[in-house]
Design an enzyme around this catalytic site. Structure first.
Site, PDB file in Angstrom:
ATOM      1  N   ARG A 203       9.686  28.653  27.313  1.00  0.00           N
ATOM      2  CA  ARG A 203      10.234  28.891  25.980  1.00  0.00           C
ATOM      3  C   ARG A 203      11.759  28.878  25.998  1.00  0.00           C
ATOM      4  O   ARG A 203      12.383  29.097  27.023  1.00  0.00           O
ATOM      5  CB  ARG A 203       9.735  30.224  25.434  1.00  0.00           C
ATOM      6  N   LYS A 348       3.544  31.395  20.709  1.00  0.00           N
ATOM      7  CA  LYS A 348       4.367  32.585  20.511  1.00  0.00           C
ATOM      8  C   LYS A 348       5.009  32.616  19.131  1.00  0.00           C
ATOM      9  O   LYS A 348       5.295  33.690  18.593  1.00  0.00           O
ATOM     10  CB  LYS A 348       5.436  32.670  21.597  1.00  0.00           C
ATOM     11  N   HIS A 367       1.310  43.051  21.997  1.00  0.00           N
ATOM     12  CA  HIS A 367       1.378  42.076  23.088  1.00  0.00           C
ATOM     13  C   HIS A 367       0.668  42.708  24.282  1.00  0.00           C
ATOM     14  O   HIS A 367       1.284  43.330  25.137  1.00  0.00           O
ATOM     15  CB  HIS A 367       2.830  41.744  23.419  1.00  0.00           C
ATOM     16  N   SER A 385       5.519  39.516  32.237  1.00  0.00           N
ATOM     17  CA  SER A 385       5.061  38.504  33.170  1.00  0.00           C
ATOM     18  C   SER A 385       5.144  39.006  34.605  1.00  0.00           C
ATOM     19  O   SER A 385       6.158  39.576  35.019  1.00  0.00           O
ATOM     20  CB  SER A 385       5.913  37.237  33.010  1.00  0.00           C
ATOM     21  N   LYS A 389      -1.116  41.826  33.999  1.00  0.00           N
ATOM     22  CA  LYS A 389      -1.820  42.074  32.730  1.00  0.00           C
ATOM     23  C   LYS A 389      -3.071  41.205  32.599  1.00  0.00           C
ATOM     24  O   LYS A 389      -4.156  41.698  32.282  1.00  0.00           O
ATOM     25  CB  LYS A 389      -0.861  41.812  31.564  1.00  0.00           C
ATOM     26  N   THR A 390      -2.922  39.899  32.840  1.00  0.00           N
ATOM     27  CA  THR A 390      -4.060  38.991  32.719  1.00  0.00           C
ATOM     28  C   THR A 390      -5.102  39.275  33.796  1.00  0.00           C
ATOM     29  O   THR A 390      -6.306  39.329  33.523  1.00  0.00           O
ATOM     30  CB  THR A 390      -3.594  37.528  32.809  1.00  0.00           C
ATOM     31  N   ASP A 404      -3.948  38.572  25.801  1.00  0.00           N
ATOM     32  CA  ASP A 404      -2.513  38.537  25.488  1.00  0.00           C
ATOM     33  C   ASP A 404      -2.111  39.110  24.130  1.00  0.00           C
ATOM     34  O   ASP A 404      -1.088  39.764  24.039  1.00  0.00           O
ATOM     35  CB  ASP A 404      -2.026  37.089  25.589  1.00  0.00           C
ATOM     36  N   ARG A 469       0.833  26.459  33.903  1.00  0.00           N
ATOM     37  CA  ARG A 469      -0.051  27.207  33.005  1.00  0.00           C
ATOM     38  C   ARG A 469      -1.371  26.483  32.780  1.00  0.00           C
ATOM     39  O   ARG A 469      -1.459  25.265  32.875  1.00  0.00           O
ATOM     40  CB  ARG A 469       0.625  27.398  31.646  1.00  0.00           C
TER      41      ARG A 469
END
Length: 685
Positions: A203, A348, A367, A385, A389-390, A404, A469
């Site tokens: 991004r 996003k 988030h 990141s 979390k994932t 997410d 990704r």
């Protein structure tokens, strides 16, 4: 065979094929399947005659009627092009049904309206389908709705051509489009579509702009620390015109009509217009895919994205600082992308829209990852990141609601998206089997490196970028909960990868501490090498997603506090980073230990544990957890150099205090009492 080379018939009385016999006038009849021609080889029939019903033939179907290979290919495909029927304006059970032709026309009119230019008030001439397949056909001109005004300036050359709309294509169709027309698109050995996002592999937050007008002036968070960089309405329309003109100039555009938010009471309709099959497949995976029945009532979208990322913005346009610009206009409910092909900007960007729209309805946008136990206990996972979390929200023993983006409403929690967007760097089957197995046909792999011959992906290779990704539908995770909704959360887990090595592996938080660490959004990243020095760098991202929030962080924190109090949720701070010293000295906490900690939170065992309080941060840490070495629970015990521990602890506490200064003057709640409690919940030294 006779001596002259011609075929001769069997003489009367000689054996023939079954069913053969005498023909008219006593002449013998040839064997079934042979047609006699003079001085040539016999032709073989491919179907039986009616009188031969008693004989079994493998090739007894009707012959193909195609005369050319193109006609044969056309017969190969069942006609099932997706459409968006729009209900008749006449309401009631006696309303006349709309013909397919009328539905087709209304759909194209809706897309034409989306693509209408600022100065040329009608949209382009649209037809459905791939121009490559219709080159020999004469496109039918689609009439425009009567409410459009005539163009106010001379018609451009683009108005003399047709723009072909590839609408809600299936993954298989999008694979074909990408491989045929987009360089860098390949099918990997596992069946995923590998593609490149161009020069931008992440991004561009500094190039994101939001229109500041009467709609957003008082609502949005502006100024120091805010991710919202302002632009005016005129500049947005200049960029919109540039993007729309570019899309209208193409032979074809891809259009996705989809949903956000699995809670049907609060979902919104989005339309994405893009120039690349890769972008269309990405959004097909990431948004919620409507059923044919849901498309019947789709109508006008609530929000539209114009992705002209292959075309740059004009750097001399006011507010522009580079050839990239991602522009959001909340009053018009539109987003424009120029100068970047990174697909995550769309994902996003829509998340930012939900961060604006949902709180206005009393719904908290988050988030976070989210999963649910078999007994219905829901946990939220917040983390930047690299915090896990994932990985931690994807648990074999629990149902995945989402990885997410979520909403917490009066109905419970709901996933905003229809897919997952997982980091792939160093991905392995052993550590993350669910993500590994989800990378198959239909998945988009961004910027990965693979073997030219075998097409096997090397997930450890970061030649293109570290930010490799995979985007796949959430159904690709075996234990995904469909629909992606759940009851109110019992646990709110804040994840931090502390490379300073001073935060405990787990702490139970008071409500005020939960708000403090939620607003802080801390993690620590390992710095790059510069003059031989490698030091951790503290990163603070408000609400664990400052780049995407639209309102001031304290507003989200107040909503979170209210919901945690109302539904009895407990806050936890979990460190997935270092123990026994900072990065380069200590070791990273084993994932197996972190999973044991998370399991103890889910089961409720940690609520029954005994706790001690730490100095400076005042965190409640358990004295023991089954399966986790007791010595690592209290960080100071793992450091050989106690003075270095105390020095590092105070350094991190100072960074927390300095970061929180920007939030100290905002009142949370009606009397400001909660604000004072949150300030007191920070480090004291």
């Amino acid at each position: 065979m006779s001596g002259n080379g011609e075929f001769s018939f069997p003489k009367e009385g000689e054996a023939t094929s079954p069913g053969a016999g005498s023909g008219a006038a006593g002449r013998p009849r040839p064997a079934l399947g042979v047609v006699v021609t003079r001085k040539s080889l016999p032709k073989i029939q491919t179907h039986a005659k009616k009188e031969d019903d008693g004989i079994c033939h493998d090739d007894s179907t009707t012959p193909v009627k195609a005369q050319t290979i193109d006609e044969l290919h056309s017969l190969q495909k069942k006609k099932s092009a997706p459409t968006t029927p729009i209900k008749s304006a006449q309401a009631g059970p006696f309303a006349p049904p709309i013909s397919e032709e009328e539905r087709h026309k209304q759909q194209l009119q809706s897309i034409s309206a989306s693509l209408a230019s600022l100065t040329r008030e009608t949209g382009p001439k649209l037809v459905k389908g791939d121009p490559a397949r219709k080159a020999a056909e004469t496109p039918r001109v689609t009439s425009h709705p009567h409410h459009y005004f005539a163009p106010s300036i001379s018609i451009s050359d683009s108005a003399l051509k047709f723009t072909h709309v590839l609408y809600n294509l299936s993954p298989a169709e999008l694979y074909e489009q990408a491989i045929k027309y987009e360089r860098g698109s390949f099918i990997t050995s596992g069946g995923a579509l590998a593609t490149l996002s161009g020069a931008k592999t992440g991004r561009s937050p500094r190039d994101k702009r939001v229109v500041r007008d009467e709609t957003t002036e008082d609502d949005l968070w502006w100024g120091k620390g805010s991710p919202n960089i302002e632009m005016d309405e005129h500049t947005f329309m200049v960029n919109r015109e540039r993007a729309v003109d570019y899309l209208n100039s193409l032979d074809k555009v891809f259009v996705n009509d989809q949903f956000l938010n699995w809670d049907p009471e609060h979902r919104i309709k989005v339309r994405i217009v893009s120039a690349r099959a890769y972008h269309s497949l990405f959004m097909h995976n990431m948004c919620i895919r409507p059923t044919p029945e849901e498309l019947e009532d789709f109508g006008t979208p609530d929000f539209t994205i114009y992705n002209a990322g292959q075309f740059p913005c004009n750097r001399y346009t006011h507010y522009m600082t580079s050839s990239t610009s991602i522009d959001l206009n909340l009053a018009r409910r539109e987003m424009v992308i120029l100068g970047t092909q990174y697909a995550g900007e769309m994902k996003k960007g829509l998340f930012g829209v939900m961060h604006y729209l949902m709180p206005k309805k009393g719904i908290l946008s988050l988030h976070s990852g989210c999963n649910m136990g078999k007994d219905g206990d829901v946990a939220l996972f917040f983390g930047l990141s690299g915090t896990g979390k994932t990985t931690l929200s994807t648990d074999h023993n629990r149902y995945l609601i989402g990885d997410d983006e979520h909403c917490w409403s009066e109905n419970g929690v709901s996933n905003i998206e229809g897919g997952c967007y997982a980091k792939c760097i160093d991905l392995s089957r052993e550590k993350e089997p669910d993500i590994w197995n989800a990378i198959r046909f239909g998945t988009v792999l961004e910027n990965v490196v693979f073997d030219e011959h075998t097409r096997e992906v090397d997930y450890s290779d970061n030649s293109v970028t570290d930010n490799t990704r995979a985007a796949y539908p959430i159904e690709y995770i075996p234990n995904a909960k469909i629909p992606c909704v759940g009851p109110h959360p019992k646990n709110v887990i804040l994840l931090a990868c502390d490379a300073f090595g001073v935060l405990p592996p787990v702490s139970k938080l008071s409500l005020a501490q939960t708000m403090y660490h939620f607003i802080s959004g801390y993690t620590a990243l390992v710095a790059g090498t510069e003059d031989g020095i490698r030091e951790p760098q503290a990163t603070f991202s408000a609400c664990f997603g400052a780049a995407f929030i639209m309102l001031h962080p304290t507003k989200y924190a107040a909503m979170l506090a209210e919901k945690m109090q109302k539904y009895g949720a407990t806050g936890w701070l979990v460190n997935t980073g270092w123990s026994g010293g900072r990065y380069g000295v200590g070791n990273r906490i084993k994932l197996a230990y972190t999973r044991k900690i998370i399991d103890a939170i889910h089961s409720g065992d940690l609520l029954k544990a005994s706790y001690n309080k730490t100095e400076v941060f005042g965190l409640e840490i358990p004295t023991e957890i089954e399966g986790v070495p007791a010595e690592i629970l209290k960080p100071v015990n793992t450091w050989a150099d106690k003075d270095a521990y105390n020095e590092t602890l105070l350094k991190l506490a100072g960074l927390f205090k300095r970061n929180f200064e920007v939030f100290a003057n905002y009142k949370i709640g009606t009397d400001g009492q909660l604000t004072q409690e949150i300030l007191e919940a920070g480090p004291i030294f």
